[in-house]
Enzyme design. Structure first.
Site, PDB file in Angstrom:
ATOM      1  CG  ASP A 105      41.080  78.401   0.595  1.00  0.00           C
ATOM      2  OD1 ASP A 105      40.089  79.058   0.691  1.00  0.00           O
ATOM      3  OD2 ASP A 105      42.110  78.704   1.184  1.00  0.00           O
ATOM      4  CB  CYS A 161      48.861  66.116  14.476  1.00  0.00           C
ATOM      5  SG  CYS A 161      47.971  64.666  13.872  1.00  0.00           S
ATOM      6  CB  CYS A 166      45.376  69.508  18.804  1.00  0.00           C
ATOM      7  SG  CYS A 166      44.052  70.715  18.550  1.00  0.00           S
ATOM      8  CB  CYS A 184      46.912  77.222  15.125  1.00  0.00           C
ATOM      9  SG  CYS A 184      47.751  76.021  16.189  1.00  0.00           S
TER      10      CYS A 184
END
Length: 308
Positions: free
Chosen positions: A130, A191, A195, A239
């Site tokens: 990543d 989702c 948010c 989060c």
């Protein structure tokens, strides 16, 4: 050895190294992704994360990362914790409860490549986790490990989305897995609706510059925009909201990786403990933790913001 034997060896090494899933795709330029990434960057959705604009050509073409690249091996490592944190204390994203995954996975990838050379012969390759210019979720989808959900996360049908993704690009021809062609999100919008900062947009577009993880980890400015007041839902570092509401995460199981065992303070600190934390103690307790990325001053800034 045949391509089939090489592939079986690679899959066996993945299990030996402790990875939960292994998929393989042919190394080709990602032309469609290049166009999407260019559009995303042009709209400023990377916020102050200027590094995402670097090495554009490398991000979309594995052959420029590894000369002669033939295969992209994608590996998933589950990080879902067996324990829960106290609901009333400042929240920390689950990926950061244990040791820094970069270090853990880099060691595994180094071992992986060594094992490949020992069992197959001379193989040239590079491992990425990543922090390098690799579109790992695209490669995961191309290698059959899941699909990219509406929240931008890779979702695995058997196990959900609490996974780290690692990529190994090699100059060895292998048998390739079938890509996941179907989107199993369907009409679900959990989702998107959950948010609190509207970072999750339609058509799987994530505005990184609005994400709570961006503000609490990546933003180096000591001032978080005032319009975000009251929207962080007590998240101090990262989060998990979009993963917590995802129905596919009902299949999440506890990680077997001991390096991801929660640091005791992550579970046991209350708000007062975080307020009383000194820089010296922070550096000592979290010396192997992803929390280092926000640094002591960043954690204090975030704590102050969610309490104001």
């Amino acid at each position: 050895m045949t391509t089939s034997h090489h592939t079986a060896t690679v899959k066996h090494i993945a299990t030996q190294c402790g990875f939960d899933y292994c998929g393989i795709a042919r190394a080709v330029p990602l032309d469609d992704d290049a166009r999407r990434l260019e559009t995303w960057l042009s709209k400023g959705m990377n916020g102050s994360m200027q590094y995402m604009e670097n090495y554009f050509d490398l991000r979309v073409n594995p052959l420029k990362l590894v000369p002669g690249a033939q295969s992209v091996i994608t590996l998933l490592l589950n990080y879902f914790p067996a324990k829960s944190s106290h609901p009333d204390t400042p929240k920390i994203s689950r990926y950061a409860w244990g040791n820094d995954y970069h270090e853990v996975i880099r060691a595994k990838l180094k071992n992986f490549l060594q094992e490949m050379k020992a069992k197959i012969g001379e193989v040239n390759g590079r491992g990425f986790v990543d922090s390098a210019p690799v579109l790992e979720r695209t490669w995961a989808q191309r290698s059959g490990l899941g699909w990219v959900g509406k929240n931008g996360n890779l979702i695995n049908k058997q196990s959900g989305s609490f996974f780290f993704i690692a990529t190994l690009i090699v100059d060895l021809e292998l048998e390739y897995d079938d890509p996941v062609a179907k989107d199993y999100c369907g009409s679900c919008r959990k989702c998107i609706d959950a948010c609190p900062t509207d970072a999750i947009q339609e058509n799987r577009v994530i505005d990184g510059s609005k994400c709570i993880s961006y503000f609490t980890i990546e933003l180096k400015d000591m001032l978080i925009p005032g319009e975000m007041k009251g929207k962080f839902n007590n998240w101090m570092f990262g989060c998990d909201i979009c993963q917590e509401v995802c129905p596919w995460n009902r299949f999440s199981t506890a990680t077997h990786e001991t390096a991801f065992e929660p640091i005791p303070e992550i579970l046991n600190f209350d708000t007062q403990d975080w307020e009383d934390l000194t820089e010296e103690s922070f550096k000592k307790i979290f010396k192997n933790s992803p929390l280092k990325r926000a640094k002591f001053n960043g954690i204090k800034r975030n704590l102050k913001f969610i309490q104001s």
